[in-house]
Design a protein around this motif. Structure first.
Motif, PDB file in Angstrom:
ATOM      1  N   ILE A  72       0.860  -1.187   0.000  1.00 34.21           N
ATOM      2  CA  ILE A  72       0.000   0.000   0.000  1.00 34.21           C
ATOM      3  C   ILE A  72       0.895   1.235   0.000  1.00 34.21           C
ATOM      4  CG2 ILE A  72      -1.692   1.327   1.324  1.00 34.21           C
ATOM      5  CD1 ILE A  72      -2.916  -1.212   0.300  1.00 34.21           C
ATOM      6  N   VAL A  73       0.709   2.105  -0.992  1.00 31.88           N
ATOM      7  CA  VAL A  73       1.518   3.320  -1.099  1.00 31.88           C
ATOM      8  C   VAL A  73       0.598   4.535  -1.020  1.00 31.88           C
ATOM      9  CG1 VAL A  73       3.122   4.665  -2.509  1.00 31.88           C
ATOM     10  CG2 VAL A  73       3.274   2.155  -2.491  1.00 31.88           C
ATOM     11  N   ILE A  74       0.960   5.478  -0.167  1.00 30.21           N
ATOM     12  CA  ILE A  74       0.165   6.685   0.057  1.00 30.21           C
ATOM     13  C   ILE A  74       0.904   7.888  -0.522  1.00 30.21           C
ATOM     14  CG2 ILE A  74      -0.884   8.193   1.809  1.00 30.21           C
ATOM     15  CD1 ILE A  74      -0.672   5.696   3.730  1.00 30.21           C
ATOM     16  N   GLY A  75       0.262   8.579  -1.458  1.00 35.87           N
ATOM     17  CA  GLY A  75       0.801   9.829  -1.997  1.00 35.87           C
ATOM     18  C   GLY A  75      -0.141  10.970  -1.663  1.00 35.87           C
ATOM     19  N   SER A  76       0.400  12.136  -1.360  1.00 31.76           N
ATOM     20  CA  SER A  76      -0.452  13.266  -0.990  1.00 31.76           C
ATOM     21  C   SER A  76       0.160  14.569  -1.470  1.00 31.76           C
ATOM     22  CB  SER A  76      -0.636  13.307   0.538  1.00 31.76           C
ATOM     23  OG  SER A  76      -1.516  14.348   0.909  1.00 31.76           O
ATOM     24  N   ASP A  77      -0.713  15.536  -1.731  1.00 30.64           N
ATOM     25  CA  ASP A  77      -0.238  16.868  -2.099  1.00 30.64           C
ATOM     26  C   ASP A  77      -1.211  17.907  -1.575  1.00 30.64           C
ATOM     27  OD1 ASP A  77       1.974  18.186  -3.839  1.00 30.64           O
ATOM     28  OD2 ASP A  77       0.149  19.285  -4.329  1.00 30.64           O
ATOM     29  N   GLN A  78      -0.705  19.118  -1.437  1.00 30.63           N
ATOM     30  CA  GLN A  78      -1.523  20.214  -0.927  1.00 30.63           C
ATOM     31  C   GLN A  78      -1.255  21.478  -1.734  1.00 30.63           C
ATOM     32  OE1 GLN A  78      -0.696  22.080   3.036  1.00 30.63           O
ATOM     33  NE2 GLN A  78      -2.641  21.165   3.587  1.00 30.63           N
ATOM     34  N   ILE A  79      -2.331  22.140  -2.137  1.00 28.30           N
ATOM     35  CA  ILE A  79      -2.241  23.410  -2.857  1.00 28.30           C
ATOM     36  C   ILE A  79      -3.030  24.458  -2.082  1.00 28.30           C
ATOM     37  CG2 ILE A  79      -2.898  24.667  -4.957  1.00 28.30           C
ATOM     38  CD1 ILE A  79      -2.413  22.148  -6.549  1.00 28.30           C
ATOM     39  N   MET A  80      -2.436  25.612  -1.893  1.00 29.48           N
ATOM     40  CA  MET A  80      -3.143  26.730  -1.273  1.00 29.48           C
ATOM     41  C   MET A  80      -3.803  27.560  -2.355  1.00 29.48           C
ATOM     42  SD  MET A  80      -1.533  29.878   0.934  1.00 29.48           S
ATOM     43  CE  MET A  80      -2.475  31.395   1.176  1.00 29.48           C
ATOM     44  N   GLU A  81      -5.092  27.871  -2.148  1.00 29.96           N
ATOM     45  CA  GLU A  81      -5.809  28.742  -3.083  1.00 29.96           C
ATOM     46  C   GLU A  81      -6.323  29.974  -2.349  1.00 29.96           C
ATOM     47  OE1 GLU A  81      -9.424  28.779  -6.387  1.00 29.96           O
ATOM     48  OE2 GLU A  81      -9.119  27.012  -5.130  1.00 29.96           O
ATOM     49  N   PHE A  82      -6.003  31.131  -2.878  1.00 31.23           N
ATOM     50  CA  PHE A  82      -6.462  32.398  -2.309  1.00 31.23           C
ATOM     51  C   PHE A  82      -6.922  33.291  -3.456  1.00 31.23           C
ATOM     52  CE2 PHE A  82      -5.334  36.833  -0.920  1.00 31.23           C
ATOM     53  CZ  PHE A  82      -6.358  36.971   0.005  1.00 31.23           C
ATOM     54  N   GLU A  83      -8.196  33.656  -3.382  1.00 30.67           N
ATOM     55  CA  GLU A  83      -8.807  34.514  -4.405  1.00 30.67           C
ATOM     56  C   GLU A  83      -8.587  33.960  -5.816  1.00 30.67           C
ATOM     57  OE1 GLU A  83      -7.407  38.481  -3.654  1.00 30.67           O
ATOM     58  OE2 GLU A  83      -8.775  38.742  -1.953  1.00 30.67           O
ATOM     59  N   GLY A  84      -8.745  32.638  -5.934  1.00 34.41           N
ATOM     60  CA  GLY A  84      -8.663  32.002  -7.236  1.00 34.41           C
ATOM     61  C   GLY A  84      -7.265  31.715  -7.744  1.00 34.41           C
ATOM     62  N   ARG A  85      -6.249  32.046  -6.945  1.00 29.89           N
ATOM     63  CA  ARG A  85      -4.866  31.828  -7.371  1.00 29.89           C
ATOM     64  C   ARG A  85      -4.222  30.739  -6.511  1.00 29.89           C
ATOM     65  NH1 ARG A  85      -5.105  37.223  -6.544  1.00 29.89           N
ATOM     66  NH2 ARG A  85      -3.517  37.193  -4.925  1.00 29.89           N
ATOM     67  N   ALA A  86      -3.332  29.989  -7.134  1.00 30.17           N
ATOM     68  CA  ALA A  86      -2.585  28.951  -6.415  1.00 30.17           C
ATOM     69  C   ALA A  86      -1.264  29.522  -5.923  1.00 30.17           C
ATOM     70  CB  ALA A  86      -2.329  27.769  -7.333  1.00 30.17           C
ATOM     71  N   TYR A  87      -0.829  29.024  -4.767  1.00 30.83           N
ATOM     72  CA  TYR A  87       0.422  29.489  -4.181  1.00 30.83           C
ATOM     73  C   TYR A  87       1.332  28.307  -3.868  1.00 30.83           C
ATOM     74  CZ  TYR A  87      -1.649  34.106  -3.587  1.00 30.83           C
ATOM     75  OH  TYR A  87      -2.224  35.327  -3.828  1.00 30.83           O
ATOM     76  N   ASP A  88       2.622  28.454  -4.194  1.00 30.44           N
ATOM     77  CA  ASP A  88       3.631  27.476  -3.831  1.00 30.44           C
ATOM     78  C   ASP A  88       4.266  27.880  -2.498  1.00 30.44           C
ATOM     79  OD1 ASP A  88       3.441  25.789  -6.096  1.00 30.44           O
ATOM     80  OD2 ASP A  88       4.578  27.231  -7.277  1.00 30.44           O
ATOM     81  N   LYS A  89       5.105  27.017  -1.970  1.00 28.80           N
ATOM     82  CA  LYS A  89       5.826  27.349  -0.748  1.00 28.80           C
ATOM     83  C   LYS A  89       6.697  28.577  -0.983  1.00 28.80           C
ATOM     84  CE  LYS A  89       6.030  22.522   0.673  1.00 28.80           C
ATOM     85  NZ  LYS A  89       6.871  21.324   0.821  1.00 28.80           N
ATOM     86  N   PRO A  90       6.718  29.513  -0.029  1.00 29.31           N
ATOM     87  CA  PRO A  90       7.570  30.699  -0.203  1.00 29.31           C
ATOM     88  C   PRO A  90       9.044  30.325  -0.243  1.00 29.31           C
ATOM     89  CG  PRO A  90       6.707  30.591   2.037  1.00 29.31           C
ATOM     90  CD  PRO A  90       6.020  29.504   1.265  1.00 29.31           C
TER      91      PRO A  90
END
Length: 200
Positions: A72-90
């Motif tokens: 069993i392999v678990i993959g995950s991701d997270q995207i921040m959305e603010f006012e319709g825009r995506a943000y990467d890690k600073p």
């Protein structure tokens, strides 16, 4: 009695590992070799929305490991959305300051996608989208926070770590707390019970 399958977390994230550790899930870690920027750029070029993009990333991480490792392999991701825009890690503390000042006094969402494979084939997906309400902050308060929290916050897409000092920046969170941290735990635990990984 069948032998439980091996569980692998396809992630280099310490907080995702800590979430599974806290629930005493038996697992190993293999960091996937995935070009996230390439996937994001292609998704944007193809007009794919942010939820689908997050899932594509989770699937890519999952399959990068599941294609060569049984179990069993678990993959995950997270995207921040603010006012319709995506943000990467600073990429710097200056960018982190700008991020917090931009989002203070408003709400944003964190899109958390999980893909799970069994013996090389994706068998389960989950998408959560908690909403975070950041309180109004002065520039002075943000400067104090950044100084006390340190560059570790650059590992967080929102430039905060809600499980630490970042909690002070918020008035309210609506949704799964674990999804905010980066891994929706409760639906994942339900899956692991169905797969006979966990007894309860």
């Amino acid at each position: 009695m069948t032998t439980p399958q091996r569980v692998i977390l396809a992630s280099g994230s310490s907080i995702r590992a800590a979430i599974l550790d806290g629930a005493e899930v038996p697992f190993g870690v293999i960091k996937p070799n995935v070009d996230e920027d390439e996937i994001k750029q292609q998704a944007q070029a193809d007009g794919i929305d942010l939820e689908q993009t997050a899932m594509l990333l989770a699937e890519a991480k999952c399959m990068a490991v599941a294609s060569r490792e049984p179990g069993i392999v678990i993959g995950s991701d997270q995207i921040m959305e603010f006012e319709g825009r995506a943000y990467d890690k600073p990429k710097s503390m200056a960018e982190a300051k700008s991020r917090i000042l931009e989002t203070q006094g408003a709400s944003h969402t964190l899109i958390n996608a999980i893909a799970v494979a069994r013996d090389g084939e994706i068998v389960w997906r989950n998408l959560d989208r908690p909403t975070l309400y950041m309180r109004s902050l002065t520039e002075h308060e943000v400067d104090i926070y950044l100084r006390e929290a340190g560059p570790e916050i650059l590992h967080s897409v929102g430039a905060y770590q809600i499980e630490k000092l970042g909690a002070r920046l918020f008035d309210q969170i609506v949704g799964d707390h674990y999804a905010v941290l980066g891994l929706s735990l409760f639906p994942l635990l339900a899956l692991l019970r169905r797969e006979n990984i966990l007894a309860y």
